[in-house]
Motif scaffolding. Structure first.
Motif, PDB file in Angstrom:
ATOM      1  N   VAL A   1       0.841  -1.203   0.000  1.00 25.90           N
ATOM      2  CA  VAL A   1       0.000   0.000   0.000  1.00 25.90           C
ATOM      3  C   VAL A   1       0.876   1.252   0.000  1.00 25.90           C
ATOM      4  N   ALA A   2       1.930   1.234   0.810  1.00 20.52           N
ATOM      5  CA  ALA A   2       2.819   2.393   0.902  1.00 20.52           C
ATOM      6  C   ALA A   2       3.516   2.665  -0.421  1.00 20.52           C
ATOM      7  N   ARG A   3       3.977   1.600  -1.089  1.00 24.71           N
ATOM      8  CA  ARG A   3       4.722   1.794  -2.340  1.00 24.71           C
ATOM      9  C   ARG A   3       3.815   2.358  -3.441  1.00 24.71           C
ATOM     10  N   LEU A   4       2.588   1.856  -3.545  1.00 23.90           N
ATOM     11  CA  LEU A   4       1.673   2.397  -4.556  1.00 23.90           C
ATOM     12  C   LEU A   4       1.190   3.793  -4.163  1.00 23.90           C
ATOM     13  N   ALA A   5       1.097   4.036  -2.864  1.00 21.98           N
ATOM     14  CA  ALA A   5       0.660   5.351  -2.398  1.00 21.98           C
ATOM     15  C   ALA A   5       1.681   6.423  -2.728  1.00 21.98           C
ATOM     16  N   GLU A   6       2.954   6.064  -2.710  1.00 18.33           N
ATOM     17  CA  GLU A   6       3.972   7.060  -3.028  1.00 18.33           C
ATOM     18  C   GLU A   6       3.817   7.561  -4.461  1.00 18.33           C
ATOM     19  N   ALA A   7       3.524   6.641  -5.388  1.00 12.19           N
ATOM     20  CA  ALA A   7       3.299   7.053  -6.776  1.00 12.19           C
ATOM     21  C   ALA A   7       2.053   7.921  -6.879  1.00 12.19           C
ATOM     22  N   ALA A   8       1.003   7.558  -6.134  1.00 14.41           N
ATOM     23  CA  ALA A   8      -0.222   8.366  -6.134  1.00 14.41           C
ATOM     24  C   ALA A   8       0.032   9.746  -5.534  1.00 14.41           C
ATOM     25  N   TYR A   9       0.899   9.801  -4.536  1.00 22.25           N
ATOM     26  CA  TYR A   9       1.247  11.083  -3.915  1.00 22.25           C
ATOM     27  C   TYR A   9       1.930  11.995  -4.940  1.00 22.25           C
ATOM     28  N   ALA A  10       2.832  11.417  -5.725  1.00 22.17           N
ATOM     29  CA  ALA A  10       3.533  12.207  -6.749  1.00 22.17           C
ATOM     30  C   ALA A  10       2.557  12.754  -7.787  1.00 22.17           C
ATOM     31  N   ARG A  11       1.487  12.000  -8.047  1.00 17.51           N
ATOM     32  CA  ARG A  11       0.467  12.449  -9.011  1.00 17.51           C
ATOM     33  C   ARG A  11      -0.601  13.308  -8.345  1.00 17.51           C
ATOM     34  N   GLN A  12      -0.484  13.494  -7.037  1.00 11.92           N
ATOM     35  CA  GLN A  12      -1.441  14.268  -6.241  1.00 11.92           C
ATOM     36  C   GLN A  12      -2.863  13.715  -6.367  1.00 11.92           C
ATOM     37  N   GLU A  13      -2.969  12.397  -6.311  1.00  4.68           N
ATOM     38  CA  GLU A  13      -4.272  11.735  -6.386  1.00  4.68           C
ATOM     39  C   GLU A  13      -4.841  11.599  -4.981  1.00  4.68           C
ATOM     40  N   PHE A  14      -5.209  12.723  -4.403  1.00  8.18           N
ATOM     41  CA  PHE A  14      -5.690  12.752  -3.037  1.00  8.18           C
ATOM     42  C   PHE A  14      -7.204  12.556  -2.990  1.00  8.18           C
ATOM     43  N   ARG A  15      -7.675  11.993  -1.900  1.00  2.62           N
ATOM     44  CA  ARG A  15      -9.102  11.766  -1.709  1.00  2.62           C
ATOM     45  C   ARG A  15      -9.668  12.804  -0.760  1.00  2.62           C
ATOM     46  N   ASP A  16     -10.957  13.041  -0.881  1.00  2.00           N
ATOM     47  CA  ASP A  16     -11.636  13.990  -0.012  1.00  2.00           C
ATOM     48  C   ASP A  16     -11.777  13.382   1.381  1.00  2.00           C
ATOM     49  N   VAL A  17     -11.121  13.992   2.355  1.00  5.64           N
ATOM     50  CA  VAL A  17     -11.116  13.429   3.708  1.00  5.64           C
ATOM     51  C   VAL A  17     -12.524  13.346   4.285  1.00  5.64           C
ATOM     52  N   ALA A  18     -13.337  14.336   4.001  1.00  6.82           N
ATOM     53  CA  ALA A  18     -14.676  14.378   4.589  1.00  6.82           C
ATOM     54  C   ALA A  18     -15.602  13.314   4.014  1.00  6.82           C
ATOM     55  N   TYR A  19     -15.477  13.030   2.712  1.00 12.82           N
ATOM     56  CA  TYR A  19     -16.460  12.180   2.043  1.00 12.82           C
ATOM     57  C   TYR A  19     -15.911  10.826   1.599  1.00 12.82           C
ATOM     58  N   TYR A  20     -14.665  10.535   1.889  1.00 16.02           N
ATOM     59  CA  TYR A  20     -14.093   9.265   1.454  1.00 16.02           C
ATOM     60  C   TYR A  20     -14.805   8.074   2.100  1.00 16.02           C
ATOM     61  N   GLU A  21     -15.112   7.075   1.288  1.00 13.05           N
ATOM     62  CA  GLU A  21     -15.645   5.793   1.754  1.00 13.05           C
ATOM     63  C   GLU A  21     -14.847   4.685   1.065  1.00 13.05           C
ATOM     64  N   PRO A  22     -14.579   3.591   1.770  1.00  7.21           N
ATOM     65  CA  PRO A  22     -13.838   2.488   1.144  1.00  7.21           C
ATOM     66  C   PRO A  22     -14.602   1.878  -0.032  1.00  7.21           C
ATOM     67  N   PHE A  23     -13.868   1.168  -0.866  1.00  3.95           N
ATOM     68  CA  PHE A  23     -14.432   0.499  -2.037  1.00  3.95           C
ATOM     69  C   PHE A  23     -14.853  -0.915  -1.619  1.00  3.95           C
ATOM     70  N   TYR A  24     -16.107  -1.047  -1.217  1.00  8.85           N
ATOM     71  CA  TYR A  24     -16.579  -2.343  -0.712  1.00  8.85           C
ATOM     72  C   TYR A  24     -16.824  -3.339  -1.844  1.00  8.85           C
ATOM     73  N   LEU A  25     -17.078  -2.870  -3.025  1.00 10.35           N
ATOM     74  CA  LEU A  25     -17.343  -3.652  -4.230  1.00 10.35           C
ATOM     75  C   LEU A  25     -18.746  -4.224  -4.263  1.00 10.35           C
ATOM     76  N   LYS A  26     -19.227  -4.727  -3.113  1.00 11.27           N
ATOM     77  CA  LYS A  26     -20.615  -5.193  -3.016  1.00 11.27           C
ATOM     78  C   LYS A  26     -21.289  -4.460  -1.870  1.00 11.27           C
ATOM     79  N   GLU A  27     -22.601  -4.303  -1.973  1.00 11.97           N
ATOM     80  CA  GLU A  27     -23.348  -3.690  -0.886  1.00 11.97           C
ATOM     81  C   GLU A  27     -23.309  -4.587   0.336  1.00 11.97           C
ATOM     82  N   VAL A  28     -23.286  -3.938   1.491  1.00  7.97           N
ATOM     83  CA  VAL A  28     -23.280  -4.682   2.747  1.00  7.97           C
ATOM     84  C   VAL A  28     -24.708  -4.898   3.197  1.00  7.97           C
TER      85      VAL A  28
END
Length: 229
Positions: A194-221
């Motif tokens: 996760v850290a290694r892929l996150a570093e590349a995302a950090y360089a691309r500034q692919e940040f998520r909205d802290v207030a509205y972020y929800e995990p990718f569950y893929l299926k409804e719970v």
């Protein structure tokens, strides 16, 4: 020089990692069932203390985005969002399946000659599945899949595919004798990937909205109401 804290709580393994300018400084994991809520912050504090860093020095927090355990993903997301909000840090989210593929591809000699299929157990004969090249190129997007002997038939006809993850053991007997179906045992999601892929995302500034972020569950719970006695 970014200092990235990564959290991986999508599986029964609770793990954290610290990456500084591409170098892994530390990683810690705990393989205790249902330990995430009580031990995640302890792992973070101990790791930072052992490396001589503080929360205030972090550049970003990365979290495993899923799919995976609903409860585990919620715990990781809550911790990551809490840290980002309190410290004013950007939030990064890394898919569990591409992180798993990256994790395994780094360990396979001649990885460019294979394709990588992480399979996460989703109960019974269902898994969460995807397919990637060694460089991370997505060939099949993450999706729920009910396993059968015909699963990945077209992909296996084209060449070798490496299967791994908590759902791989269910698939292996179904393709016994298929020479292009290769399996790697005991692969659990890890915060290092996760850290290694996150570093590349950090360089691309692919940040998520802290207030509205929800995990990718893929299926409804789905929740049910207990039956009355």
């Amino acid at each position: 020089m970014p200092l990235i804290l990564a959290l991986e709580t999508s599986s029964p393994v609770c793990s954290v990692a610290l990456l500084h300018d591409g170098a892994l400084l530390a990683a810690s994991e705990l393989r205790l069932d249902k330990s995430h809520s009580s031990h995640l912050t302890v792992l973070i504090e101990q790791m930072l203390s052992n490396t001589g860093f503080t929360l205030a020095q972090l550049s970003a927090v990365a979290v495993a985005d899923g799919p995976g355990s609903y409860t585990g993903l919620r715990i990781g997301a809550a911790a990551a969002k809490g840290l980002c909000y309190a410290l004013g840090l950007p939030l990064l989210a890394v898919g569990t399946l591409p992180a798993l593929a990256h994790q395994v591809a780094r360990q396979i000699p001649g990885a460019a000659g294979y394709r990588f299929a992480p399979l996460l157990d989703a109960r019974r004969m269902e898994v969460y599945a995807a397919l990637y090249r060694a460089d991370g190129t997505e060939l099949l997007a993450p999706a729920p899949l009910i396993l059968s002997p015909e699963s990945f038939a077209a992909e296996l006809a084209e060449g070798p595919v490496v299967f791994f993850g908590s759902g791989a053991a269910k698939f292996e007997p179904l393709v016994a004798g298929q020479p292009h179906a290769l399996f790697v045992a005991d692969v659990q999601p890890a915060a290092i990937a996760v850290a290694r892929l996150a570093e590349a995302a950090y360089a691309r500034q692919e940040f998520r909205d802290v207030a509205y972020y929800e995990p990718f569950y893929l299926k409804e719970v789905y929740t049910t109401t207990p039956k009355q006695g």
